[in-house]
Motif scaffolding. Structure first.
Motif, PDB file in Angstrom:
ATOM      1  N   LEU A 190       0.765  -1.637   0.177  1.00 44.02           N
ATOM      2  CA  LEU A 190       0.389   0.236  -0.058  1.00 44.02           C
ATOM      3  C   LEU A 190       0.970   1.288   0.318  1.00 44.02           C
ATOM      4  CD1 LEU A 190      -2.609   1.785   0.209  1.00 44.02           C
ATOM      5  CD2 LEU A 190      -2.562   1.104   2.175  1.00 44.02           C
ATOM      6  N   PHE A 191       1.769   1.462   0.565  1.00 48.63           N
ATOM      7  CA  PHE A 191       2.832   2.547   0.337  1.00 48.63           C
ATOM      8  C   PHE A 191       3.708   3.067  -0.923  1.00 48.63           C
ATOM      9  CE2 PHE A 191       7.274   4.097   1.230  1.00 48.63           C
ATOM     10  CZ  PHE A 191       7.016   5.409   2.586  1.00 48.63           C
ATOM     11  N   ALA A 192       4.271   1.970  -0.695  1.00 47.97           N
ATOM     12  CA  ALA A 192       4.990   1.532  -1.838  1.00 47.97           C
ATOM     13  C   ALA A 192       3.999   2.118  -3.340  1.00 47.97           C
ATOM     14  CB  ALA A 192       5.327   0.452  -2.884  1.00 47.97           C
ATOM     15  N   GLU A 193       2.949   1.516  -2.683  1.00 46.70           N
ATOM     16  CA  GLU A 193       1.837   2.191  -4.751  1.00 46.70           C
ATOM     17  C   GLU A 193       0.867   3.318  -3.880  1.00 46.70           C
ATOM     18  OE1 GLU A 193       0.160   0.331  -7.759  1.00 46.70           O
ATOM     19  OE2 GLU A 193       2.464  -0.023  -6.846  1.00 46.70           O
ATOM     20  N   ALA A 194       0.992   3.709  -3.421  1.00 46.48           N
ATOM     21  CA  ALA A 194       0.689   5.045  -2.666  1.00 46.48           C
ATOM     22  C   ALA A 194       2.251   6.490  -3.251  1.00 46.48           C
ATOM     23  CB  ALA A 194       0.478   5.613  -1.566  1.00 46.48           C
ATOM     24  N   VAL A 195       3.260   5.919  -2.972  1.00 45.26           N
ATOM     25  CA  VAL A 195       4.596   7.194  -3.420  1.00 45.26           C
ATOM     26  C   VAL A 195       4.354   7.120  -4.799  1.00 45.26           C
ATOM     27  CG1 VAL A 195       4.946   6.911  -1.016  1.00 45.26           C
ATOM     28  CG2 VAL A 195       6.320   5.371  -2.483  1.00 45.26           C
ATOM     29  N   ARG A 196       4.318   5.930  -5.279  1.00 46.67           N
ATOM     30  CA  ARG A 196       4.524   5.478  -6.876  1.00 46.67           C
ATOM     31  C   ARG A 196       3.589   6.576  -7.776  1.00 46.67           C
ATOM     32  NH1 ARG A 196       5.942  -0.755  -7.101  1.00 46.67           N
ATOM     33  NH2 ARG A 196       7.899  -0.393  -6.689  1.00 46.67           N
ATOM     34  N   THR A 197       2.364   6.650  -6.645  1.00 47.32           N
ATOM     35  CA  THR A 197       0.662   7.086  -7.479  1.00 47.32           C
ATOM     36  C   THR A 197       2.084   8.507  -7.258  1.00 47.32           C
ATOM     37  OG1 THR A 197      -0.728   5.916  -6.424  1.00 47.32           O
ATOM     38  CG2 THR A 197      -1.331   8.087  -7.194  1.00 47.32           C
ATOM     39  N   LEU A 198       2.349   9.160  -6.296  1.00 45.65           N
ATOM     40  CA  LEU A 198       2.897  10.571  -6.307  1.00 45.65           C
ATOM     41  C   LEU A 198       4.329  11.014  -7.127  1.00 45.65           C
ATOM     42  CD1 LEU A 198       2.649  11.065  -2.780  1.00 45.65           C
ATOM     43  CD2 LEU A 198       1.240  12.382  -4.040  1.00 45.65           C
ATOM     44  N   GLU A 199       4.566  10.223  -7.901  1.00 50.31           N
ATOM     45  CA  GLU A 199       5.682  10.189  -9.174  1.00 50.31           C
ATOM     46  C   GLU A 199       6.539   9.397  -8.293  1.00 50.31           C
ATOM     47  OE1 GLU A 199       4.851  13.043 -11.215  1.00 50.31           O
ATOM     48  OE2 GLU A 199       3.989  11.882 -12.423  1.00 50.31           O
ATOM     49  N   PHE A 200       6.677   9.096  -7.265  1.00 49.91           N
ATOM     50  CA  PHE A 200       8.258   8.443  -6.122  1.00 49.91           C
ATOM     51  C   PHE A 200       8.832   6.981  -7.019  1.00 49.91           C
ATOM     52  CE2 PHE A 200       6.710  11.352  -2.577  1.00 49.91           C
ATOM     53  CZ  PHE A 200       8.027  12.560  -3.125  1.00 49.91           C
ATOM     54  N   GLY A 201      10.106   7.504  -6.598  1.00 48.47           N
ATOM     55  CA  GLY A 201      10.425   5.246  -7.267  1.00 48.47           C
ATOM     56  C   GLY A 201      10.214   4.795  -6.392  1.00 48.47           C
ATOM     57  N   ALA A 202       9.974   3.691  -5.690  1.00 48.97           N
ATOM     58  CA  ALA A 202      10.076   2.740  -4.423  1.00 48.97           C
ATOM     59  C   ALA A 202       9.971   1.402  -5.011  1.00 48.97           C
ATOM     60  CB  ALA A 202       8.592   2.901  -4.024  1.00 48.97           C
ATOM     61  N   ARG A 203      10.470   0.472  -3.986  1.00 50.51           N
ATOM     62  CA  ARG A 203      11.278  -0.857  -4.701  1.00 50.51           C
ATOM     63  C   ARG A 203      10.275  -1.319  -2.670  1.00 50.51           C
ATOM     64  NH1 ARG A 203      17.789  -1.355  -5.441  1.00 50.51           N
ATOM     65  NH2 ARG A 203      17.914  -0.196  -2.682  1.00 50.51           N
ATOM     66  N   LEU A 204      10.114  -2.877  -3.070  1.00 51.31           N
ATOM     67  CA  LEU A 204      10.034  -3.188  -1.533  1.00 51.31           C
ATOM     68  C   LEU A 204      10.778  -3.948  -1.580  1.00 51.31           C
ATOM     69  CD1 LEU A 204       6.638  -3.502  -0.795  1.00 51.31           C
ATOM     70  CD2 LEU A 204       6.694  -2.900  -3.464  1.00 51.31           C
ATOM     71  N   VAL A 205      10.877  -4.145   0.159  1.00 49.62           N
ATOM     72  CA  VAL A 205      12.214  -5.034   0.619  1.00 49.62           C
ATOM     73  C   VAL A 205      11.704  -6.070   1.634  1.00 49.62           C
ATOM     74  CG1 VAL A 205      14.242  -5.022   2.037  1.00 49.62           C
ATOM     75  CG2 VAL A 205      13.567  -2.855   0.811  1.00 49.62           C
ATOM     76  N   SER A 206      11.979  -8.070   1.318  1.00 48.04           N
ATOM     77  CA  SER A 206      12.212  -8.253   2.523  1.00 48.04           C
ATOM     78  C   SER A 206      13.238  -8.430   3.412  1.00 48.04           C
ATOM     79  CB  SER A 206      11.856  -9.773   1.704  1.00 48.04           C
ATOM     80  OG  SER A 206      12.953  -9.862   1.490  1.00 48.04           O
ATOM     81  N   GLY A 207      13.485  -8.799   4.492  1.00 50.64           N
ATOM     82  CA  GLY A 207      14.281  -9.432   5.578  1.00 50.64           C
ATOM     83  C   GLY A 207      13.731  -9.513   6.325  1.00 50.64           C
ATOM     84  N   TYR A 208      14.576  -8.776   7.774  1.00 49.36           N
ATOM     85  CA  TYR A 208      14.103  -9.410   8.883  1.00 49.36           C
ATOM     86  C   TYR A 208      14.263  -8.148  10.191  1.00 49.36           C
ATOM     87  CZ  TYR A 208      16.412 -13.805   6.995  1.00 49.36           C
ATOM     88  OH  TYR A 208      16.174 -14.787   5.996  1.00 49.36           O
ATOM     89  N   LEU A 209      13.088  -8.637  11.177  1.00 47.04           N
ATOM     90  CA  LEU A 209      12.790  -7.618  12.333  1.00 47.04           C
ATOM     91  C   LEU A 209      13.833  -8.042  12.995  1.00 47.04           C
ATOM     92  CD1 LEU A 209      11.654  -4.992  13.075  1.00 47.04           C
ATOM     93  CD2 LEU A 209       9.361  -6.305  13.053  1.00 47.04           C
ATOM     94  N   PHE A 210      14.412  -6.941  14.024  1.00 44.83           N
ATOM     95  CA  PHE A 210      14.611  -7.377  14.565  1.00 44.83           C
ATOM     96  C   PHE A 210      14.158  -6.389  15.934  1.00 44.83           C
ATOM     97  CE2 PHE A 210      18.800  -6.086  17.990  1.00 44.83           C
ATOM     98  CZ  PHE A 210      18.810  -7.138  19.139  1.00 44.83           C
ATOM     99  N   ASP A 211      13.916  -6.855  16.952  1.00 45.24           N
ATOM    100  CA  ASP A 211      13.084  -6.653  17.933  1.00 45.24           C
ATOM    101  C   ASP A 211      13.555  -6.809  19.212  1.00 45.24           C
ATOM    102  OD1 ASP A 211      11.057  -5.044  19.347  1.00 45.24           O
ATOM    103  OD2 ASP A 211       9.056  -7.033  19.213  1.00 45.24           O
ATOM    104  N   PRO A 212      14.454  -6.237  19.966  1.00 42.23           N
ATOM    105  CA  PRO A 212      15.358  -6.558  21.600  1.00 42.23           C
ATOM    106  C   PRO A 212      14.301  -6.842  22.645  1.00 42.23           C
ATOM    107  CG  PRO A 212      16.039  -4.869  20.591  1.00 42.23           C
ATOM    108  CD  PRO A 212      15.460  -5.500  19.693  1.00 42.23           C
ATOM    109  N   PHE A 213      12.800  -5.827  22.843  1.00 38.05           N
ATOM    110  CA  PHE A 213      12.377  -5.331  23.434  1.00 38.05           C
ATOM    111  C   PHE A 213      10.491  -5.708  23.134  1.00 38.05           C
ATOM    112  CE2 PHE A 213      15.971  -1.582  23.372  1.00 38.05           C
ATOM    113  CZ  PHE A 213      16.752  -2.253  24.019  1.00 38.05           C
ATOM    114  N   GLU A 214      10.959  -6.356  22.113  1.00 41.02           N
ATOM    115  CA  GLU A 214       9.363  -7.486  21.961  1.00 41.02           C
ATOM    116  C   GLU A 214       8.478  -6.377  22.236  1.00 41.02           C
ATOM    117  OE1 GLU A 214       8.489 -10.935  23.976  1.00 41.02           O
ATOM    118  OE2 GLU A 214      10.953 -11.277  24.220  1.00 41.02           O
TER     119      GLU A 214
END
Length: 300
Positions: free
Chosen positions: A187-211
């Motif tokens: 949703l965010f990527a499509e929204a900013v592309r609608t505003l003509e920003f270049g955007a790419r999706l990212v996959s990876g890991y989230l570190f959450d030591p404090f949960e």
């Protein structure tokens, strides 16, 4: 700086031995100025022949081919990284791009190509109307606008985990009012592309030591977010699921135009639906107190 140890385990089980088709894996973290890869190991059972390559976006791809039938497939990747991203990043945005709207240079527009173009149908211009309402004035501060769009996703869409595969389209997420981190990112990527920003999706890991972050259990999880290209600053990460920006607590593995291009593990088997038993995925992302550097390795 935080040193992390990441273990990502995927296990498929079958009721009967099956022929495994080649499996494509994107599990090796991407090195950036904020992330240094110290070691990487890939273990696959049953034994497989692994071919390494880079895709068009520069992601490292492993393709595993199997020589024998199996009743279980287990893929374990282990990474050690140094994460150096500041909690409060400062981005050196070019003066020409400090205010929105701005124009990319001809070279930037050519190289960004499809990353500027929305990927989902919006014939009724509903998404354009939604994101347009967030642009209070023109011109407006570029970084503040991107933060406002990210915050709008977070405040208007409720996070809800989903075990099923696939990702909702942006209009579907708006209609339902809930989604996963993948849905938030799309949703965010499509929204900013609608505003003509270049955007790419990212996959990876989230570190959450404090949960205390959304989309994770215990110390870490797989995660999806977005990077937006802004001249001078380059690719700026935005995590709308957690209403944050910058790379703190994020370990990037793969980037792409579309979310389906960055699945950590994808493949198939030759058999019937009744042969499939179950799938189990576990991810552990934790601080590593052992600060002995290791050589980067890719093995099986």
């Amino acid at each position: 700086m935080t040193r992390l140890c990441i273990t990502h385990r995927t296990r498929y089980r079958f009721h009967n031995p099956v022929d495994l088709a080649p499996h494509r894996m994107m599990l090796r973290p991407r090195e950036t100025p904020d992330l240094r890869l110290l070691s990487f190991k890939l273990d696959i059972r049953p034994a497989a022949v692994i071919d390494w390559s880079h895709d068009v976006a520069g992601n490292v791809v492993a393709l595993a081919s199997f020589q024998s039938r199996a009743q279980e497939l287990e893929i374990i990747s282990q990474s050690r990284v140094d994460l150096r991203a500041p909690v409060w990043p400062v981005f050196p945005i070019s003066a020409s791009a400090a205010s929105y709207p701005f124009a990319y240079s001809p070279d930037e527009s050519t190289d960004l190509g499809a990353l500027i173009l929305p990927q989902y149908e919006d014939s009724g211009k509903r998404l354009r109307s939604w994101v347009g309402s967030i642009v209070a004035t023109r011109p407006t501060d570029t970084l503040a606008l991107l933060k406002d769009v990210s915050n709008a996703v977070t405040t208007q869409i409720a996070y809800q985990g989903r075990e099923t595969e696939g990702t909702q389209g942006p209009l579907e997420t708006l209609d339902r009012g809930w989604g996963t981190c993948r849905d938030f990112a799309v949703l965010f990527a499509e929204a900013v592309r609608t505003l003509e920003f270049g955007a790419r999706l990212v996959s990876g890991y989230l570190f959450d030591p404090f949960e205390n972050r959304v989309g994770t259990t215990e110390a870490g999880a797989t995660h999806a977010w977005v990077e937006v290209f802004v001249p001078g600053a380059g690719w700026i990460p935005f995590d709308p699921t957690n209403r944050s920006f910058g790379s703190a607590n994020l370990v990037s593995v793969a980037v792409a135009r579309n979310i389906h291009q960055i699945s950590p593990v994808s493949g198939s088997f030759r058999g019937t639906n009744s042969d499939f038993r179950d799938l189990d995925v576990t991810v552990d992302v934790r601080a590593d107190d052992n600060h002995q550097n290791a050589d980067v390795s890719e093995g099986n």
